[in-house]
Design a protein around this motif. Structure first.
Motif, PDB file in Angstrom:
ATOM      1  N   ASP A 230       0.861  -1.188   0.000  1.00 44.06           N
ATOM      2  CA  ASP A 230       0.000   0.000   0.000  1.00 44.06           C
ATOM      3  C   ASP A 230       0.898   1.240   0.000  1.00 44.06           C
ATOM      4  O   ASP A 230       2.129   1.125   0.014  1.00 44.06           O
ATOM      5  N   VAL A 231       0.281   2.416  -0.004  1.00 40.74           N
ATOM      6  CA  VAL A 231       1.066   3.653  -0.051  1.00 40.74           C
ATOM      7  C   VAL A 231       1.906   3.815   1.209  1.00 40.74           C
ATOM      8  O   VAL A 231       3.065   4.239   1.155  1.00 40.74           O
ATOM      9  N   SER A 256       1.161   4.987  -9.243  1.00 44.86           N
ATOM     10  CA  SER A 256      -0.101   4.271  -9.093  1.00 44.86           C
ATOM     11  C   SER A 256      -0.278   3.275 -10.224  1.00 44.86           C
ATOM     12  O   SER A 256       0.314   3.408 -11.304  1.00 44.86           O
ATOM     13  N   GLN A 258      -2.843   2.958 -12.062  1.00 49.96           N
ATOM     14  CA  GLN A 258      -3.445   3.671 -13.194  1.00 49.96           C
ATOM     15  C   GLN A 258      -2.375   4.336 -14.046  1.00 49.96           C
ATOM     16  O   GLN A 258      -2.396   4.250 -15.280  1.00 49.96           O
ATOM     17  N   ASP A 279      -1.746  -2.097  -6.392  1.00 50.08           N
ATOM     18  CA  ASP A 279      -2.299  -0.774  -6.699  1.00 50.08           C
ATOM     19  C   ASP A 279      -1.228   0.304  -6.718  1.00 50.08           C
ATOM     20  O   ASP A 279      -1.440   1.383  -7.281  1.00 50.08           O
ATOM     21  N   TRP A 280      -0.057   0.010  -6.102  1.00 48.27           N
ATOM     22  CA  TRP A 280       0.988   1.013  -5.972  1.00 48.27           C
ATOM     23  C   TRP A 280       2.365   0.402  -6.156  1.00 48.27           C
ATOM     24  O   TRP A 280       2.607  -0.744  -5.762  1.00 48.27           O
ATOM     25  N   ILE A 360      -3.871  10.825   0.075  1.00 45.22           N
ATOM     26  CA  ILE A 360      -4.350  10.016  -1.045  1.00 45.22           C
ATOM     27  C   ILE A 360      -5.609   9.249  -0.652  1.00 45.22           C
ATOM     28  O   ILE A 360      -6.591   9.201  -1.408  1.00 45.22           O
ATOM     29  N   THR A 364      -9.081  10.301  -2.808  1.00 45.91           N
ATOM     30  CA  THR A 364      -9.536   9.404  -3.879  1.00 45.91           C
ATOM     31  C   THR A 364     -11.049   9.233  -3.898  1.00 45.91           C
ATOM     32  O   THR A 364     -11.685   9.415  -4.949  1.00 45.91           O
TER      33      THR A 364
END
Length: 471
Positions: A230-231, A256, A258, A279-280, A360, A364
């Motif tokens: 995770d972040v 990210s 994305q 995701d990261w 974040i 989001t």
């Protein structure tokens, strides 16, 4: 007055170096993001500091305004003149010399119109390293780097551009020249005027040359690419890498999923080193000028321990030049990929590194609620707290319809950044784009101080009026 002004400029630089229209002038009147439509009475291209001085003296005589322009690669409209009657663009590209490399002092003296890449090559040829790393190195120029206090990919170790400045040559609003090309590392004989002009975006004076500190080139290098849990794991990992390598992390980028997907879809040269399932991601480079091979071993052991503790779910480390370049390409391909994906609403923000995960996580869901299907394309320099918190339009929405949300999305993001005592202009500057937001978000006493400095050095508002702060 316009004809007389043009004639006076021609007398200084020659007829071929004063442009008032046509195709030749067009490239100086183009703002590459398309957010502004620059207009100017003329473009003047001086060849040296003496001609700049004379141009500014003429501008003072005719009450004309000067908008400095270097490589014209800025992102906030800082060199986008907007008054075709009064404003003259002063382009610095003819001042493109490396004046001196002082090996014993480890400095380079370079003119404002020299491209960053040319300055880097000159340093490299002399056995040194100029540690300003920007994707636009072949196009951007030292004057613009200084005027915006450019950041880049390795600020976490070497600092922003201002941290490399050991002296400046500046032309003031009345045409006088301040020559401080001393190369001194210690000088407490007054206010730090170098620091005042760096980041001022041509609103206080025109930087014509600078003395920059050089570094030794790295002899040990490695690049790691990690899939994060995770972040928060990314924040913890960058801190651990710094500690275990003796603070020799020179680049540290959060990416990210994305942003990574857009990069890989856009560029055939982007290749994931392992199957994506996070995701990261974190991309980190470690480097040191000392000989040996201990640094990569320290990096690998740190990542292995992080994997055992669950901070990362997969990783790879490269130390061969080609393999390191392949990993960096995953990051550097993101900006053009985002442009290709449609309209993008960009935010250049910074926060204390410790506050990035909460920011974040909070922002989001707010973004998804504001615009259904929005694609947050988040990436940037987690090592120094600077994120490019960019928002790409939904796949099924037109660019025009998405742009209609711009003001609301800016306010949503900027208000939260301000509440956390961050900055909405981390490394690209204020320009004309963020002037109103700066006034809205900064304390009145700070705006008063900015205006006082501006009035002291440019009392008639002739240097880049309308940029950074209005008086």
């Amino acid at each position: 007055m316009a004809d007389e002004l043009i004639d006076a400029l021609v007398d200084i630089v020659g007829a071929g170096q004063v442009l008032t229209g046509g195709e030749q002038a067009e490239r100086y009147l183009t703002e590459w993001r398309g957010a502004f439509k620059p207009r100017a009475a003329a473009i003047v291209r001086p060849a040296d500091v003496d001609e700049i001085s004379r141009v500014l003296a003429v501008a003072a005589r005719f009450n004309a305004a000067i908008v400095a322009q270097a490589g014209n690669t800025g992102t906030v409209g800082g060199s986008a003149a907007d008054d075709p009657r009064r404003q003259v663009i002063l382009n610095l590209q003819r001042l493109n010399r490396v004046r001196e490399i002082d090996a014993d002092n480890a400095t380079i003296t370079v003119e404002a119109g020299c491209t960053l890449a040319d300055a880097q090559r000159a340093a490299d040829n002399a056995g040194f390293y100029l540690p300003i790393q920007l994707a636009s190195a072949e196009r951007c120029r030292i004057g613009g780097n200084l005027a915006t206090n450019a950041g880049g990919l390795n600020v976490v170790h070497y600092g922003n551009t201002r941290d490399l400045v050991l002296g400046l040559e500046v032309v003031l609003a009345d045409g006088r020249v301040w020559d401080n090309l001393t190369g001194l590392r210690k000088d407490n004989s007054g206010y730090d005027l170098n620091d005042l002009f760096v980041g001022s975006e041509g609103t206080l004076g025109i930087i014509s040359a600078a003395v920059l500190e050089l570094a030794d080139p790295p002899r040990q290098r490695a690049v790691a690419f990690c899939a994060l849990a995770d972040v928060q794991s990314g924040v913890a990992l960058q801190s651990r890498l710094q500690r275990e390598t003796g603070r020799h992390v020179v680049g540290c980028e959060l990416i990210s999923a994305q942003a990574l997907t857009l990069a890989c879809d856009y560029s055939a040269e982007c290749r994931m080193p392992f199957t994506p399932h996070s995701d990261w991601y974190l991309l980190a480079e470690v480097a040191i000028s000392a000989a040996g091979d201990w640094l990569i071993r320290a990096c690998e052991s740190t990542l292995a321990e992080a994997a055992r503790q669950g901070l990362i779910v997969n990783h790879v480390v490269a130390d061969a030049p080609g393999a390191m370049a392949d990993l960096w390409r995953l990051r550097t391909s993101i900006p053009p990929a985002q442009s290709a994906a449609g309209a993008s609403i960009k935010h250049d923000i910074s926060l204390p590194v410790s506050k990035l995960p909460a920011f974040i996580a909070d922002m989001t869901p707010r973004l998804y609620a504001a615009v259904s299907g929005i694609r947050p394309c988040i990436f940037g320099h987690i090592g120094d707290g600077n994120l490019h918190f960019n928002l790409t339009r939904p796949v099924d929405m037109s660019d025009t319809d998405f742009r209609a949300h711009e003001a609301g999305l800016h306010r949503l993001v900027h208000d939260r950044v301000a509440a956390l005592r961050g900055s909405i202009a981390a490394e690209h500057g204020v320009g004309r784009l963020k002037v109103d937001e700066i006034v809205r978000l900064k304390a009145p006493v700070e705006i008063d101080m900015l205006r006082a400095v501006k009035k002291a050095l440019d009392p008639d508002n002739r240097l880049n009026p309308g940029a950074v702060v209005r008086i």
